[in-house]
Each structure stands twice: as C-alpha cells, then as structure tokens.
Design an enzyme around this catalytic site. Structure first.
Site, PDB file in Angstrom:
ATOM      1  N   CYS A   2       1.427   2.903  12.928  1.00 47.25           N
ATOM      2  CA  CYS A   2       0.742   3.431  14.108  1.00 47.25           C
ATOM      3  C   CYS A   2       1.445   4.676  14.646  1.00 47.25           C
ATOM      4  CB  CYS A   2       0.728   2.387  15.215  1.00 47.25           C
ATOM      5  SG  CYS A   2      -0.011   0.853  14.698  1.00 47.25           S
ATOM      6  N   ARG A  27       1.478   9.181   8.760  1.00 49.69           N
ATOM      7  CA  ARG A  27       2.091   7.866   8.904  1.00 49.69           C
ATOM      8  C   ARG A  27       1.188   6.758   8.383  1.00 49.69           C
ATOM      9  NH1 ARG A  27       6.201   7.856  12.858  1.00 49.69           N
ATOM     10  NH2 ARG A  27       5.741   5.749  13.544  1.00 49.69           N
ATOM     11  N   TRP A  74      -2.532   1.375  12.438  1.00 49.53           N
ATOM     12  CA  TRP A  74      -2.394   0.844  11.071  1.00 49.53           C
ATOM     13  C   TRP A  74      -2.432  -0.675  11.235  1.00 49.53           C
ATOM     14  CZ3 TRP A  74       1.296  -1.983   8.160  1.00 49.53           C
ATOM     15  CH2 TRP A  74       1.206  -1.825   6.777  1.00 49.53           C
ATOM     16  N   ASN A  98       2.927   0.704  19.159  1.00 52.77           N
ATOM     17  CA  ASN A  98       3.332   0.738  17.747  1.00 52.77           C
ATOM     18  C   ASN A  98       4.389  -0.344  17.586  1.00 52.77           C
ATOM     19  OD1 ASN A  98       4.376   1.332  15.237  1.00 52.77           O
ATOM     20  ND2 ASN A  98       5.372   3.242  15.862  1.00 52.77           N
ATOM     21  N   GLY A  99       4.229  -1.204  16.571  1.00 53.19           N
ATOM     22  CA  GLY A  99       5.209  -2.272  16.349  1.00 53.19           C
ATOM     23  C   GLY A  99       4.526  -3.622  16.303  1.00 53.19           C
ATOM     24  N   GLU A 483      10.969   5.936 -10.106  1.00 52.21           N
ATOM     25  CA  GLU A 483      10.390   6.840  -9.115  1.00 52.21           C
ATOM     26  C   GLU A 483       9.101   7.484  -9.653  1.00 52.21           C
ATOM     27  OE1 GLU A 483      10.604   7.227  -6.121  1.00 52.21           O
ATOM     28  OE2 GLU A 483       9.842   9.218  -5.678  1.00 52.21           O
ATOM     29  N   LYS A 487       5.568   7.086  -7.785  1.00 49.25           N
ATOM     30  CA  LYS A 487       4.754   8.232  -7.348  1.00 49.25           C
ATOM     31  C   LYS A 487       3.341   8.105  -7.895  1.00 49.25           C
ATOM     32  CE  LYS A 487       6.384   9.571  -4.635  1.00 49.25           C
ATOM     33  NZ  LYS A 487       7.663   9.130  -4.221  1.00 49.25           N
ATOM     34  N   GLU A 490       1.426   5.204  -6.161  1.00 47.96           N
ATOM     35  CA  GLU A 490       1.171   5.467  -4.734  1.00 47.96           C
ATOM     36  C   GLU A 490      -0.017   6.380  -4.504  1.00 47.96           C
ATOM     37  OE1 GLU A 490       5.032   7.137  -3.379  1.00 47.96           O
ATOM     38  OE2 GLU A 490       4.707   5.884  -1.629  1.00 47.96           O
ATOM     39  N   HIS A 506      12.432  -6.202 -24.497  1.00 49.51           N
ATOM     40  CA  HIS A 506      12.517  -7.564 -23.969  1.00 49.51           C
ATOM     41  C   HIS A 506      11.233  -7.985 -23.253  1.00 49.51           C
ATOM     42  CE1 HIS A 506      16.682  -7.768 -25.119  1.00 49.51           C
ATOM     43  NE2 HIS A 506      16.903  -6.610 -24.494  1.00 49.51           N
ATOM     44  N   LYS A 605       3.825   6.289   6.298  1.00 47.42           N
ATOM     45  CA  LYS A 605       4.994   7.135   6.035  1.00 47.42           C
ATOM     46  C   LYS A 605       6.262   6.488   6.582  1.00 47.42           C
ATOM     47  CE  LYS A 605       7.090  10.898   4.776  1.00 47.42           C
ATOM     48  NZ  LYS A 605       7.244  11.075   3.329  1.00 47.42           N
TER      49      LYS A 605
END
Ligand code: AGP
Length: 610
Positions: A2, A27, A74, A98-99, A483, A487, A490, A506, A605
């Site tokens: 948020c 965000r 969010w 927010n939270g 990474e 990427k 995402e 394996h 974010k």
C-alpha cells in the site's frame, strides 16, 4: 505494498495526491482512493484497478479542497474491490493505512458487539471506527483520538487520518511501516516513500516508529504516541526528480538497467581509488580491531537482495577468509539462530524497509549480534536498526523488478569484502589494488552491455513460446542463475528455476528436452570447464542452450544456440556483468508479451508485511 500520500496546502489537493500515488505505483496495488476536505465535509472517491480508473472517477466529480489523503491498496484483508479500497470512514473520520493490524479479529468482534456495522472486510476500517469512537467518547480533537485508537492496535501501520470537524488538519502515525514527511513552499506532505513527494517537497523528515505528526499547511508537529515532543529538523535528499522519471525510456525497468553504470560508479565513488588497495568505508560502524575479530558473517535478505548476499558470501570467504552464510530473512526466526561474539550480521535490502529483513535484524540484535545494513534508501528502518550502514547510491528504483539496486549491492559488498580482507591481513595491497582496478572498469563494461539489447531481444523472441526455463551457474554464477530466473518469472510470468550447475544431474536434468531453454552462465572463470560439461549434458539431451559467455569463447559458441557475450574481466567482478544480459532478456520477454513490466501482477516493491 500500500502507498500513502497526504497533502495540506493552498492548491487543490486531488491532483497532487493522484500525482503522488502515481509515483508510488511501483509498490504494487489493486485499488486506490482519496479523501478530501471540500468545504462540504470530507468527500471520498475510490476505484478498483489502476490509477487511471480513479482519475476517470475524479473527472466525473468536482473535488475541491486543499487538504486530503490518498492511498493505493495492495490487498491483504479482503479481495480487491471498491468497498475494500481505502479511505475507510466512520462518522466524521476517514483513514488510510499501510500494514497489518494483527489484533483486527478481536477488535472487530468488540466493535460489532457495540453495534458498529462494518462496510468492508479490511483491518483498516477498525482504525476508523476506533478513532470515531474516541471522538464520541470525549477525545478533544483528531490527534487525541488517533492516539487513543493506536493504543488499542497491535501490528504494523502507517496511517493518515482526517476529520470533517478539522478541515486544516491531517494526523499521521507510524509503527513498522514507512512514512516520510515533506516540507514544501506553503504545504506539508506525507508519503510512504520519498519519490512520491520529491517533485514538491524540498526537505524531508523520516517519522520513527511510535511517532505521530500533525500536519497543517503551516507546519508539522511531531510527538511520540505518549505525547512527548520530538524535535527533528527536515533535511534535503540528494535524489533528483529526473531519476524518478522515465527519462525517454518506455519503462522504468529499461531505464534502470541503463542507469547501472552510473549507479555503480556512484556507489564506488570516494571508497576506492585507481591503482590503490586502500579502501575507505565511512559509517559502517566496524573498527579495524572489530574487523580482525569477526568470526562469522551472517547475511539476511530476501529475493534479489538475498541473491546479492549469496555473491557476497563467496567474496567474504575468498577475500577475508571468514566463514559466511546466507539466511532468507523470513526464516531466521524459525531457526532460532545462535549468535556468538564475533558474529557480524549483514542485512541487505534496497528499500531498507522489508518487514522480514527488519524482523531478522531485530531478532539478531536481541541476541547481541553486530549488524551492518547494506541499503539504498537513506535512514530507512533497517539501517536505523543496525550498528552501521553501507549505502548503495543507485538513486530511486521504481521498477518492481530490482536491477540497478542489485548491481550496486554487489559493488558495495565487493568493496566491503576487500576492506575486510585488508583489515584482517588476508588480502595483499597489490591484490586489493588489482581488484579495485577491475571494479573501476565495470561501469564502462556495463554501459556496453546495457546498450547492446538487440541480442537479448532476439533471445526473448526465440524463446517466446517457452513455458519454462532453467538457469545454471557455478560459484558466483550460481546466485546469478537464481537472479536471472527470478527476473524472468517476476516480469514475464514464465516459470523459471535457477540451479547450481553441478546440481542439475541430481534432478532438474529430467526437465531437459528440445523445448526447454537453458540459460548457462559460463564466463571464463575458474569453473568454466566444469560448467561447460554441464552444457554438454544439456546439449546431449537436445536442450536449447543460451550461454552468457566471455567475448570470443569458441568452445561455448560451438554448443549454444545463442551467446550473450560479456567483455573479458577479472573473475571477481563477473557477477556485475553476467547479470546484465539476463535482466535484458527478462525485460524483452515481458514487453513481447505485452505485460506491465514495471508493476508485475501481485508484486510489491517494498514488502512491508511479514
Ligand atoms: C526483486 O526484483 C524483487 N521485487 C524482490 O525479490 C526484492 O528483492 C525483495 O522483496 C527484497 O526487497 P528489499 O531489497 O527492498 O529488501
């Protein structure tokens, strides 16, 4: 997660709030809303979806007024919908938050027992009702009522509240979620993050946990929740608004990939010098004697920052000869980790606000560990909770997918590993100077890589039908494989896995067939031959190899369908280079699919919930 923006000024605030919310889009959010004092009381506008929908709603409605609060939500409690969008109201009060209010279920039961009817599924609405109840029960003003309400809630919050009875006032408060105040000419603002108000505010004050501020056009008064006054002077920041704009690129992610040379240069500036093994690190809070006494380095981080930490582990062990481990921050508490004298916890976080990493830092601190933060946002929560900070100087990173913050984290950690090696006497001055020179060549090499997007775009085209991809690497190329996979998934939503190349046999080798793109990170380093054997194993099963290899490497070229070349470089700095083509491939894979590169679905974010 948020985003909050608040404005108390002399100009119409709705456009200012929407502009601020736009700058917080990175965000992640799924609905948005505003509450504005219009002279007729507080009016609310809310919309599901992107900010364009809120802007449309605002066109249909006049919303005059110079004091107001805005929010992007969010979803956590309750699905994305207009009724769950903030602001939430009760009587004269409107609140954005927010939270997460952790005791929301008990409070909701209590309020419902008193006859309160809820109009949303959110935890936030509880705060609105608590504030309104406090006003009804004799709190003298909004500020006093917010104090009473916050005394009842546990959990993480940044809130902004307005009341129709006090048209010039906004009350904001924070606990474990970020909130910054900004001073402008003729206005005071508040926001979840500096870029939201960077275009308007000149100076900033970071609100600390347990603090509340009353904002008016003419000033901001900060106190602790118990009413104790707090004196904290506003300070300027060295970010400029251009850095927070797209600057001619179609997406922030593209811009930020291209900004990496400058960001890495800025992170190295003043810390190393060409031809010298002398490393200068201010503010890290570790003395030379303490460096000698370090017995273990324990990294905590999440996501991309955890991948940077994994590279850091290799460097710390190689250069400073200290055992190092990396722990995913969200798992630290469940391990009940043992910290001993001589342990150094390095918390890596671009935002400096990630709830999991902050919780890990706090857990380590209570057990007596020394903590160093590696962060991009000055004075954010994680550096503030640490004993020292090593800042990266990437400037604001807006794209949800971290790119320039990752490479600047790498640059900062390599410098730190060199410093630790020198301080402990495990690294000669000549070797340090050689590494420094290699590092100083990186920005130029990155520039070449970032501007050569054509090959990465061709790879994205060639693999556009793939539903899955494998990324392989050994040594420091292993975290780069992780990474690269992160990427890709995402931003393009293609399933991707990163693996240590030696681990392929394996298990994941079972996936290899002619449809599976396998990204092999095999630059000329000490593991080159071994990684090449793994590439052979992929080829033997008709897998499609896309290699990230050193310029002119014919052995790799003979095996790969595509080669994304990097320049020859000292093996220490290779991770800073090999990741760039992978970032570009992910970027083009997403744009080819017409996806929202800067705000991928479901992602935020700054992840301020645990
Ligand atoms: C990176 O692309 C991600 N969006 C995510 O994994 C991120 O790195 C993670 O949430 C940690 O964030 P931080 O660096 O701000 O702590």
């Amino acid at each position: 997660m948020c985003g909050i923006v608040a404005f108390a000024g002399v100009t119409t605030c709705a456009p200012v709030l929407v502009e601020g919310l736009r700058r917080l889009e990175y965000r992640g959010y799924d609905s948005a809303g505003l509450a504005v004092h219009t002279g007729r009381g507080i009016e609310i506008v809310r919309a599901v979806g992107k900010l364009g929908r809120l802007a449309e709603a605002l066109q249909k409605r006049e919303l005059p007024g110079t004091v107001g609060i805005g929010h992007t939500r969010w979803a956590t409690h309750g699905r994305p919908s207009e009724r769950n969008a903030h602001p939430h109201t009760s009587g004269p009060v409107a609140v954005v938050h927010n939270g997460i209010i952790e005791n929301h279920a008990a409070l909701r039961r209590e309020l419902e027992g008193e006859g309160v009817v809820f109009s949303s599924d959110t935890d936030t609405e509880i705060v609105a009702h608590l504030v309104a109840r406090a006003l009804a029960c004799g709190a003298t003003n909004l500020e006093a009522a917010v104090r009473v309400a916050l005394g009842r809630v546990t959990g993480a919050y940044a809130i902004a509240a307005v009341s129709s009875n006090e048209p010039d006032v906004i009350v904001v408060a924070k606990q474990d979620s970020p909130l910054v105040l900004g001073r402008a000419d003729d206005a005071w603002l508040a926001a979840s993050d500096i870029p939201a108000i960077l275009a308007r505010a000149r100076d900033f004050v970071l609100l600390e946990d347990g603090e509340l501020a009353v904002l008016r056009r003419t000033g901001a008064r900060i106190t602790k929740l118990d009413g104790t006054p707090v004196e904290r002077a506003p300070k300027p920041v060295d970010w400029d608004i251009d850095q927070a704009e797209k600057g001619g690129f179609s997406h922030f992610m593209a811009k930020e990939i291209h900004e990496q040379p400058r960001a890495v240069e800025a992170t190295l500036r003043g810390r190393i010098r060409r031809g010298s093994g002398e490393i200068t690190l201010d503010g890290i809070g570790i003395s030379g004697d303490e460096a000698k006494a370090v017995r273990r380095v324990y990294f905590v981080a999440c996501g991309t920052s955890a991948h940077a930490a994994m590279v850091g582990r290799y460097w710390i062990e190689q250069l400073a000869r200290v055992p190092a481990t990396v722990e995913i921050a969200s798992e630290v508490r469940y391990r009940e980790p043992v910290f001993e004298e001589g342990d150094l916890v390095v918390a890596v976080s671009q935002s400096g606000e990630t709830a999991d990493t902050l919780a890990a830092v706090k857990a380590a601190k209570t057990r007596g560990a020394k903590i160093l933060a590696v962060a991009n946002v000055l004075h954010s929560a994680i550096p503030r909770a640490s004993d020292g900070a090593l800042y990266t100087h990437a400037g604001p990173e807006i794209g949800v997918a971290s790119t320039k913050c990752f490479t600047t984290q790498l640059a900062a950690m390599l410098v730190f590993a060199l410093w630790l090696g020198r301080a402990r006497g495990t690294l000669t001055e000549a070797d340090a100077a050689r590494a420094v020179d290699a590092l100083l060549r990186v920005p130029g090499q990155m520039k070449e890589l970032a501007s050569d997007g054509a090959k990465a775009e061709a790879v994205a085209h060639a693999t556009r039908d793939a539903r899955s991809a494998l990324f392989l690497g050994r040594g420091t190329a292993f975290p780069i494989a992780l990474e690269g996979a992160l990427k890709l998934k995402e931003v393009s939503y293609v399933h991707a896995e990163g693996y240590a190349a030696g681990e392929m046999k394996h298990g994941p080798i079972a996936l290899v067939d002619r449809d599976l793109p396998v990204f092999a990170i095999c630059p000329k380093d000490r593991n080159h031959e071994k990684t090449l054997s793994n590439v052979q194993e992929v080829r033997a099963r008709e897998g499609r190899v896309i290699a990230i290899a050193t310029h002119g490497d014919r052995d790799v070229a003979a095996l790969a369908e595509h080669v994304l070349e990097i320049p020859e470089a000292d093996e220490l700095v290779l991770p800073l280079l090999t990741v760039v083509p992978l970032q570009l491939v992910a970027y083009y894979a997403a744009t080819l699919r017409g996806l929202d590169v800067d705000q991928p679905r479901n992602l935020a974010k700054t992840v301020t919930v645990e």
